[in-house]
Design an enzyme around this catalytic site. Sequence first.
Site: not given
Length: 330
Positions: A23, A87, A132, A155, A159, A199, A216, A289
């Site tokens: 990004i 980022q 998200s 994670y 965030k 993915v 997965n 996962r």
Amino acid sequence: MSYSNLKFPDNSLFLVTGGAGFIGSNLCEAVLNLGYKVRCLDDLSTGKQENVDLFFDNPNYEFMKGDIKDFQTCMDACRGVNYVLNQAAWGSVPRSIEMPLFYCANNITGTLNMLEASRQNGVKKFVYASSSSVYGDEPNLPKREGREGNLLSPYAVSKRTDEEWAKQYTKHYGLDTYGLRYFNVFGRRQDPDGAYAAVIPKFIKQLINGETPTINGDGKQSRDFTYIENVIEANLKACLAEHKAAGEAYNIAYGGREYLLDIYYGLVDALGIKDKESKHLEPNFGPDRAGDIKHSNADISKAKEMLGYDPEWSFERGIKAAIDWYREKL
């Protein structure tokens, strides 16, 4: 592009942390194409030197090798900067479960270092990558800001914590902060390699190389896959947003919903992949996962209203562009 006519003050300097990543490098390119200056800060732990080399001939581009976990590095990087596009972070839900201390140091302390350095250097706007994943186990669709559930991974914790710190910097220090909750971003320069690769590029590379991808879970999980151009638009428009929009987090997606199995078969068709009997190549299936959200789909009305976000790139348009890019590069 929906951001090609955006105007900033002359001689504006943007700092893109994580600018050697997927990004970040796309943001660097977009800002340079608009005619403004870019300082890229990256320690190259997950970013790539090749994404830096792309811009070395541009006199408006400057690269700093450094780590956001080091506060003095952040201070040096923020000197003279008008806009920060933060980022720099380590992604991957499964990896965060394996490395919680590192994710705290890198994603939380690193972001806090950048917030403080931005404040001390008089940065105008601080735009940062959220995720998200902060919606956790909240079951309702579409996902809507202010309606979050229990977090499912370190994670996600990192965030969500970044969002809370950013709110404090807007409230107490007057730094305009804008959190962008990315929903499954994909597109050019996204790394298809490694155990934690996203993915779409991973599937594309495996199929081009004659390998059979593994999904997965049962493949019935859904995501709001978001093409990189939409993310660039959101970052740049956040830099021009009014103060009343600051201190908030915003869903950045297209507002669609794609099922993983459908994406797989779509890639198989687009790439013309068949098995030995000239039938569809069926995927392998692996275990779910840990920490993954089953379904994700974004309500983007808040970003539209407050940031002027108006994504042009649908999943279908984006996936065609991504396939073409990987075909040329792989």
